[in-house]
Scaffold this active site. Structure first.
Site, PDB file in Angstrom:
ATOM      1  N   ARG A  17       0.809  -1.222   0.000  1.00  0.00           N
ATOM      2  CA  ARG A  17       0.000   0.000   0.000  1.00  0.00           C
ATOM      3  C   ARG A  17       0.844   1.276   0.000  1.00  0.00           C
ATOM      4  O   ARG A  17       0.323   2.367  -0.161  1.00  0.00           O
ATOM      5  CB  ARG A  17      -0.969  -0.040   1.200  1.00  0.00           C
ATOM      6  CG  ARG A  17      -2.080  -1.055   1.011  1.00  0.00           C
ATOM      7  CD  ARG A  17      -2.782  -1.408   2.316  1.00  0.00           C
ATOM      8  NE  ARG A  17      -2.046  -2.416   3.085  1.00  0.00           N
ATOM      9  CZ  ARG A  17      -2.461  -2.928   4.244  1.00  0.00           C
ATOM     10  NH1 ARG A  17      -3.594  -2.521   4.770  1.00  0.00           N
ATOM     11  NH2 ARG A  17      -1.746  -3.839   4.878  1.00  0.00           N
ATOM     12  N   GLY A 143      -7.155  -5.716  12.655  1.00  0.00           N
ATOM     13  CA  GLY A 143      -7.977  -6.872  12.997  1.00  0.00           C
ATOM     14  C   GLY A 143      -8.820  -6.523  14.214  1.00  0.00           C
ATOM     15  O   GLY A 143      -8.376  -5.781  15.085  1.00  0.00           O
ATOM     16  N   GLU A 157      -9.777 -10.332  10.708  1.00  0.00           N
ATOM     17  CA  GLU A 157      -9.072  -9.350   9.885  1.00  0.00           C
ATOM     18  C   GLU A 157     -10.107  -8.491   9.171  1.00  0.00           C
ATOM     19  O   GLU A 157     -11.183  -8.985   8.801  1.00  0.00           O
ATOM     20  CB  GLU A 157      -8.177 -10.061   8.872  1.00  0.00           C
ATOM     21  CG  GLU A 157      -6.960 -10.719   9.484  1.00  0.00           C
ATOM     22  CD  GLU A 157      -6.137  -9.751  10.322  1.00  0.00           C
ATOM     23  OE1 GLU A 157      -5.717  -8.705   9.781  1.00  0.00           O
ATOM     24  OE2 GLU A 157      -5.930 -10.019  11.511  1.00  0.00           O
ATOM     25  N   LYS A 354      32.882  25.369   0.504  1.00  0.00           N
ATOM     26  CA  LYS A 354      32.907  23.907   0.331  1.00  0.00           C
ATOM     27  C   LYS A 354      34.300  23.440   0.651  1.00  0.00           C
ATOM     28  O   LYS A 354      35.267  24.076   0.216  1.00  0.00           O
ATOM     29  CB  LYS A 354      32.550  23.568  -1.121  1.00  0.00           C
ATOM     30  CG  LYS A 354      32.355  22.111  -1.387  1.00  0.00           C
ATOM     31  CD  LYS A 354      32.959  21.675  -2.701  1.00  0.00           C
ATOM     32  CE  LYS A 354      34.461  21.496  -2.582  1.00  0.00           C
ATOM     33  NZ  LYS A 354      35.158  21.081  -3.782  1.00  0.00           N
ATOM     34  N   ASN A 389      38.800  27.236  -8.059  1.00  0.00           N
ATOM     35  CA  ASN A 389      39.424  26.007  -7.568  1.00  0.00           C
ATOM     36  C   ASN A 389      39.386  24.868  -8.567  1.00  0.00           C
ATOM     37  O   ASN A 389      39.989  23.837  -8.361  1.00  0.00           O
ATOM     38  CB  ASN A 389      38.754  25.566  -6.261  1.00  0.00           C
ATOM     39  CG  ASN A 389      37.264  25.310  -6.426  1.00  0.00           C
ATOM     40  OD1 ASN A 389      36.610  25.960  -7.246  1.00  0.00           O
ATOM     41  ND2 ASN A 389      36.725  24.385  -5.676  1.00  0.00           N
ATOM     42  N   ARG A 443      45.791  44.224 -11.923  1.00  0.00           N
ATOM     43  CA  ARG A 443      44.670  44.732 -12.705  1.00  0.00           C
ATOM     44  C   ARG A 443      45.253  45.797 -13.593  1.00  0.00           C
ATOM     45  O   ARG A 443      46.290  46.391 -13.257  1.00  0.00           O
ATOM     46  CB  ARG A 443      43.569  45.293 -11.793  1.00  0.00           C
ATOM     47  CG  ARG A 443      44.036  46.416 -10.925  1.00  0.00           C
ATOM     48  CD  ARG A 443      43.017  46.857  -9.892  1.00  0.00           C
ATOM     49  NE  ARG A 443      43.540  47.997  -9.165  1.00  0.00           N
ATOM     50  CZ  ARG A 443      43.425  48.187  -7.853  1.00  0.00           C
ATOM     51  NH1 ARG A 443      42.786  47.306  -7.112  1.00  0.00           N
ATOM     52  NH2 ARG A 443      43.928  49.254  -7.300  1.00  0.00           N
TER      53      ARG A 443
END
Ligand code: UD1
Ligand code: CA
Length: 459
Positions: A17, A143, A157, A354, A389, A443
């Site tokens: 079920r 039952g 049952e 991470k 990375n 830069r």
């Protein structure tokens, strides 16, 4: 003298079920597969052994890591609950002088406190069988217990019951305590002449009763504990009961939970006293939270360790990571697996990490990605810093030594090392190591063309 106890958990059935590819007893409740809850309850009753009857998807069930050792019995075909008990025949034959507690594998809410009096009653009354029944508002699916002349008790049952029998409110819960020698004598008498064509363990009640005083009924005091989870809606309802139990026990131990109705805390989560949870907090797996922490709305933590006095601000996700005392995380931070934030550090708005160690007192306040990085103590990570990375094939490490200052908008192309107390100018793309104490800028220089706009407009 007290008889020795063995336990048998029936878990060979598929759980049709559930309409699932996965066997029913492995579906989780507050982060724990159902079968664990039942096995843990058995352990609390201290039987000599716990055997689990497996069949459908037995390899997956046997792979589970239980909190204490269990043994498995293979029921090759699932021909009913009596047939499942019969699969344990060998073990039973060598333990005839003991008692056997049989429990259905889906009775996950029953607490050991509720079964102890049943065991005591069984031994006091010297019964051959004592089973658990409950008066239920809605016993659908269970039952039904019926009483007849000469002390005969019979279970019908649901599928085999007449409409009148279905109106009976006393239900068979699915927990049975047997004298093993009597069980062995009665088991072969069970037939499968019923609607499902199964060998029902419940038929043993009629077989063993009749004999005055040999079958006892123990009525469950807590209706709330009686759910034989047969479909996913029943699962959801049972989970809700467990969820509330968990919240109550944490509240009793000194945790403030502002909005219990929106708070999800898995079974194994531990939280220290004087920690406060705002609404919509989700804590999963083996998470441990220290004392005096504040977890603001929409914090989601899985399998992580959080130290004392940590503040975790709104909408933050933390997975398989550790955070030390006094750190502040969020809002909108994502700590992916193996992030290790040290004491007093601050990780703020839209920062993702991470496999990164983030040193004591270091700060990353805004819009950064730190992957495979070792950030030592007292480092300042400017807004928009990104560790590059991944080269498309491999991950590389970035090391930022103590006291370094990374200007905003910097890309650190790994592998690369930024020396102690050094500075990286804002907007740099760093591809080479920076020596300690140095300033690195990479830069292009700014050019200015005076009156350029005016000239352009004249054309
Ligand atoms: C069973 C009882 C019912 C009781 C209800 C309570 C029977 C015949 N009926 O019905 O009276 O009210 O539990 O929850 O026992 N299993 C096996 N092998 C099998 C069949 C089942 O190991 O061949 C296991 C299942 O995995 C499950 C347990 O036995 O854990 C009970 O089976 P289930 O199908 O859930 O029985 P119910 O129909 O709920
Ligand atoms: Ca059931």
């Amino acid at each position: 003298m007290k008889r020795k106890l063995l336990a048998l958990v029936l878990a060979a059935g598929k759980g049709t079920r559930f309409k699932s590819d996965k066997i029913k007893v492995l579906h989780p409740m507050l982060g724990k597969p159902m079968i664990h809850l039942v096995v843990d309850c058995m352990h609390a009753l201290r039987p000599e052994t716990i055997h689990v009857v497996v069949g459908y998807q037995k390899d997956s069930v046997m792979k589970e890591e239980f909190s204490k050792p269990v043994e498995f019995i293979h029921q090759k075909k699932q021909l009913g609950t009596a047939h499942a008990v019969l699969a344990a025949k060998k073990i039973l034959q060598s333990n005839k002088d003991k008692d056997l507690l049989v429990i259905n594998g889906d009775l996950t809410l029953i607490r050991p406190e509720s079964l102890r009096p049943m065991i005591r009653q069984h031994q006091r009354e010297k019964n051959a069988l004592t089973f658990l029944s409950a008066i239920m508002e809605n016993p659908t699916g269970f039952g039904r217990v019926t009483y007849h002349e000469n002390n005969v008790i019979r279970i019908f049952e649901e599928k085999d019951a007449t409409p009148a029998q279905r109106r009976i409110k006393e239900a068979n819960v699915g927990v049975y305590l047997f004298k093993i020698e009597d069980l062995l004598r009665a088991l072969p008498k069970i037939s499968n002449k019923n609607i499902k064509g199964e060998f029902y363990l419940t038929d043993i009640i009629e077989i063993m009763s009749g004999d005055k005083g040999r079958v006892g009924v123990y009525k469950a005091p807590e209706e709330q504990e009686i759910v034989g989870i047969n479909d996913r809606y029943e699962l959801a309802q049972a989970v809700e009961i467990l969820r509330q139990r968990k919240i109550i026990s944490l509240a009793e131990s000194g945790v403030t939970i502002y909005d219990p109705s929106t708070t999800w805390i898995d079974f194994d989560v531990k939280i220290g006293r004087d920690t406060t949870l705002y609404s919509s907090v989700v804590l999963e797996g083996k998470t441990v939270i220290g004392q005096g922490c504040k977890l603001y709305p929409f914090v989601h933590i899985r399998d992580s360790r959080i130290g004392h006095e940590v503040k975790i601000l709104t909408s933050t996700m933390i997975e398989e990571s550790t955070i030390a005392k006094g750190a502040q995380i969020g809002p909108f931070t994502h700590l992916r697996p193996k992030s290790n934030v040290k004491a007093g550090a601050k990780v703020g708005n839209f920062v993702e990490m991470k496999s990164t160690v983030f040193g004591r007192g270091s700060k990353a306040g805004h819009l950064s990605y730190l992957g495979d990085t070792e950030v030592k103590d007292n480092v300042n990570i400017g807004a928009g810093t990104i560790t590059c990375n991944y080269d498309g094939k491999k991950k590389h490490k970035t090391v930022i030594e103590e006291g370094a200052f990374i200007g905003s908008g910097t890309e650190l192309v790994a592998p690369v090392k930024i020396g102690k107390d050094s500075y990286v100018g804002a907007g740099s793309t760093i591809t080479k190591n920076v020596s300690s104490g140095a300033l690195a800028v990479s830069r292009s220089r700014q050019v200015e063309k005076p009156r350029w706009v005016k000239k352009k407009r004249k054309k």
